[in-house]
Design an enzyme around this catalytic site. Sequence first.
Site, PDB file in Angstrom:
ATOM      1  N   HIS A 122       1.018  -1.160  -0.049  1.00 24.40           N
ATOM      2  CA  HIS A 122       0.135   0.001   0.033  1.00 24.40           C
ATOM      3  C   HIS A 122       0.910   1.382   0.021  1.00 24.40           C
ATOM      4  O   HIS A 122       2.070   1.137   0.549  1.00 24.40           O
ATOM      5  CB  HIS A 122      -0.961  -0.094   1.344  1.00 24.40           C
ATOM      6  CG  HIS A 122      -1.984   1.020   1.347  1.00 24.40           C
ATOM      7  ND1 HIS A 122      -1.457   2.240   1.848  1.00 24.40           N
ATOM      8  CD2 HIS A 122      -3.242   1.045   1.295  1.00 24.40           C
ATOM      9  CE1 HIS A 122      -2.671   2.825   1.932  1.00 24.40           C
ATOM     10  NE2 HIS A 122      -3.760   2.003   1.653  1.00 24.40           N
ATOM     11  N   ASP A 199       2.990  -4.551   7.920  1.00 25.55           N
ATOM     12  CA  ASP A 199       2.048  -3.732   7.603  1.00 25.55           C
ATOM     13  C   ASP A 199       0.736  -4.685   7.964  1.00 25.55           C
ATOM     14  O   ASP A 199       0.380  -5.447   6.789  1.00 25.55           O
ATOM     15  CB  ASP A 199       1.845  -2.745   6.387  1.00 25.55           C
ATOM     16  CG  ASP A 199       0.633  -2.350   5.936  1.00 25.55           C
ATOM     17  OD1 ASP A 199      -0.235  -2.607   6.918  1.00 25.55           O
ATOM     18  OD2 ASP A 199       0.476  -1.754   5.053  1.00 25.55           O
ATOM     19  N   GLN A 202      -4.750  -5.165   6.951  1.00 29.32           N
ATOM     20  CA  GLN A 202      -5.712  -6.124   6.176  1.00 29.32           C
ATOM     21  C   GLN A 202      -5.475  -7.353   6.928  1.00 29.32           C
ATOM     22  O   GLN A 202      -6.036  -8.324   6.352  1.00 29.32           O
ATOM     23  CB  GLN A 202      -5.189  -6.093   4.705  1.00 29.32           C
ATOM     24  CG  GLN A 202      -5.415  -5.020   3.923  1.00 29.32           C
ATOM     25  CD  GLN A 202      -6.922  -4.396   3.938  1.00 29.32           C
ATOM     26  OE1 GLN A 202      -7.817  -5.047   4.032  1.00 29.32           O
ATOM     27  NE2 GLN A 202      -7.008  -3.314   3.551  1.00 29.32           N
ATOM     28  N   LYS A 225     -10.487  -0.764  10.447  1.00 21.77           N
ATOM     29  CA  LYS A 225     -10.680  -2.105   9.529  1.00 21.77           C
ATOM     30  C   LYS A 225     -10.647  -3.369  10.563  1.00 21.77           C
ATOM     31  O   LYS A 225     -10.996  -4.382  10.194  1.00 21.77           O
ATOM     32  CB  LYS A 225      -9.322  -2.259   9.005  1.00 21.77           C
ATOM     33  CG  LYS A 225      -9.283  -1.022   7.678  1.00 21.77           C
ATOM     34  CD  LYS A 225      -7.910  -1.522   7.081  1.00 21.77           C
ATOM     35  CE  LYS A 225      -7.026  -0.176   6.511  1.00 21.77           C
ATOM     36  NZ  LYS A 225      -8.015   0.336   4.969  1.00 21.77           N
ATOM     37  N   CYS A 363      -4.921   2.645  -3.661  1.00 24.93           N
ATOM     38  CA  CYS A 363      -3.832   2.904  -2.814  1.00 24.93           C
ATOM     39  C   CYS A 363      -2.492   2.144  -3.192  1.00 24.93           C
ATOM     40  O   CYS A 363      -1.907   1.841  -2.333  1.00 24.93           O
ATOM     41  CB  CYS A 363      -4.093   3.161  -1.564  1.00 24.93           C
ATOM     42  SG  CYS A 363      -4.982   4.562  -1.057  1.00 24.93           S
TER      43      CYS A 363
HETATM   44  N1  PMP Z   1      -1.647  -0.572   4.497  1.00 29.54           N
HETATM   45  C1  PMP Z   1      -2.788  -1.230   3.937  1.00 29.54           C
HETATM   46  C2  PMP Z   1      -2.327  -2.674   3.575  1.00 29.54           C
HETATM   47  C3  PMP Z   1      -4.038  -0.959   3.925  1.00 29.54           C
HETATM   48  O1  PMP Z   1      -4.914  -1.745   3.422  1.00 29.54           O
HETATM   49  C4  PMP Z   1      -4.352   0.368   4.270  1.00 29.54           C
HETATM   50  C5  PMP Z   1      -5.825   0.902   4.120  1.00 29.54           C
HETATM   51  N2  PMP Z   1      -6.205   0.642   2.858  1.00 29.54           N
HETATM   52  C6  PMP Z   1      -3.356   0.930   5.067  1.00 29.54           C
HETATM   53  C7  PMP Z   1      -2.022   0.576   5.089  1.00 29.54           C
HETATM   54  C8  PMP Z   1      -3.768   2.522   5.497  1.00 29.54           C
HETATM   55  O2  PMP Z   1      -4.412   2.384   6.623  1.00 29.54           O
HETATM   56  P1  PMP Z   1      -4.884   3.706   7.243  1.00 29.54           P
HETATM   57  O3  PMP Z   1      -5.503   4.835   6.124  1.00 29.54           O
HETATM   58  O4  PMP Z   1      -5.901   3.330   8.154  1.00 29.54           O
HETATM   59  O5  PMP Z   1      -3.887   4.494   7.757  1.00 29.54           O
END
Ligand code: PMP
Length: 406
Positions: A122, A199, A202, A225, A363
């Site tokens: 991401h 990270d 997910q 999430k 993203c």
């Molecule tokens: N890493 C991953 C794999 C994600 O899916 C996301 C959210 N789509 C994020 C980071 C970022 O999370 P946040 O916007 O809650 O900081």
Amino acid sequence: MYDIHKIRADFPILEEKIYGKPLVYLDNGATAQRPRVVIDKMTEYYLRYNSNVHRGVHYLSNKCTDANEEARRIIQQFIGAASEKEIIFTRGTTEAINLVAYTFGEAFIQEGDEIIVTEMEHHADIVPWQMLYERKGARLKVIPFDDKGELRLDEYEKLLTDRVKLVGVAYVSNVLGTENPVREIIAKAHAVGAKVLVDAAQAVAHLQVDVRQLDCDFLAFSGHKLYGPTGIGVLYGKEALLQQMPPWQGGGEMISEVRFEKTTYNELPFKFEAGTPDFIGIIGLGEAVRYVEQIGRENIRRHEQALLDYATGRMKQIPRLRIYGEAAAKASVISFQIDGIHHFDLGTLLDQMGIAVRTGQLCAEPVMQHYGVTGMVRASFAMYNTPEEIDKLCEVLGKIEKMLNI
Ligand code: PMP
């Protein structure tokens, strides 16, 4: 016994109608819904106990402080951390990764050092490292993935040298759903002396995440999430490592003593928690974790894997539909496209039928570049989704194909 009706009844929003049609919420990868217990808990604290944490001598302040620290303990146990000192509250995954990029970067990264990320990260696990590159001159290297969406571990091994100081890897890809072999990735990084940030944005809602089993150095996730509130997340870090890192933001709570000549810093985890935290968000997150534990992560996983298998089988019968990401180990996420229909149009047409999905680059622009596409549609399933909702999705997708006569 997995009582899906009871679980659905815990989430008030699932009763909503969208354009007069029952909501089919398949955008859980972006944010999951919150159960009533989380909303009630936060409301109770706003209505009855609201008062700033850690600073008060009075009843209300102590009540919120205790609830905050209890949430920290709940989360510590949830991810198997050794100590509460290793649980730092942030605004979310993004802020947690930025915190590491700044402070670990400050303490440990020199010009010429290398950082490895994967092609399926991401943006939140790419851009902070590029910004570190701007500040420190550390190079970014990338582990590619194959067309099934599995990381090329042979390529990873070639990238590992003693110049590598940190590896950033998604536990679960938000686009491909791939559950990466993080334990193996971590062991290999440690063999060359590199640290690893996982990270887990997910992952935490779908897998049993245990930081000590993984032996990761850092792990980040977001509350929203995980059926919890927005604006709150967690950074886990190994205590010995966090001790060696300088604080990030300065202000209240992160200090021990303030003198104009010199300020000393608070102990962990407060050293990294400057200013008033979102203490009611933290309390809500603790409640969300409690709720997830009560349903049982193994039960949730079994349910979601059955949904994934069912949806994959059904979607493959739609002639022009292509699924991106077919890793052997995969979480309940399906990104796809229908040949001849722009992803945005597909998302809009699904929305007209009350079906919420995500569209666009998700993203993760490098993943789009890998497949040479401008965007995808993503359906992501949570503990409360049903096979009937997947039937609805597939029925509508089939109709759209026919309607557009492609
Ligand atoms: N890493 C991953 C794999 C994600 O899916 C996301 C959210 N789509 C994020 C980071 C970022 O999370 P946040 O916007 O809650 O900081």
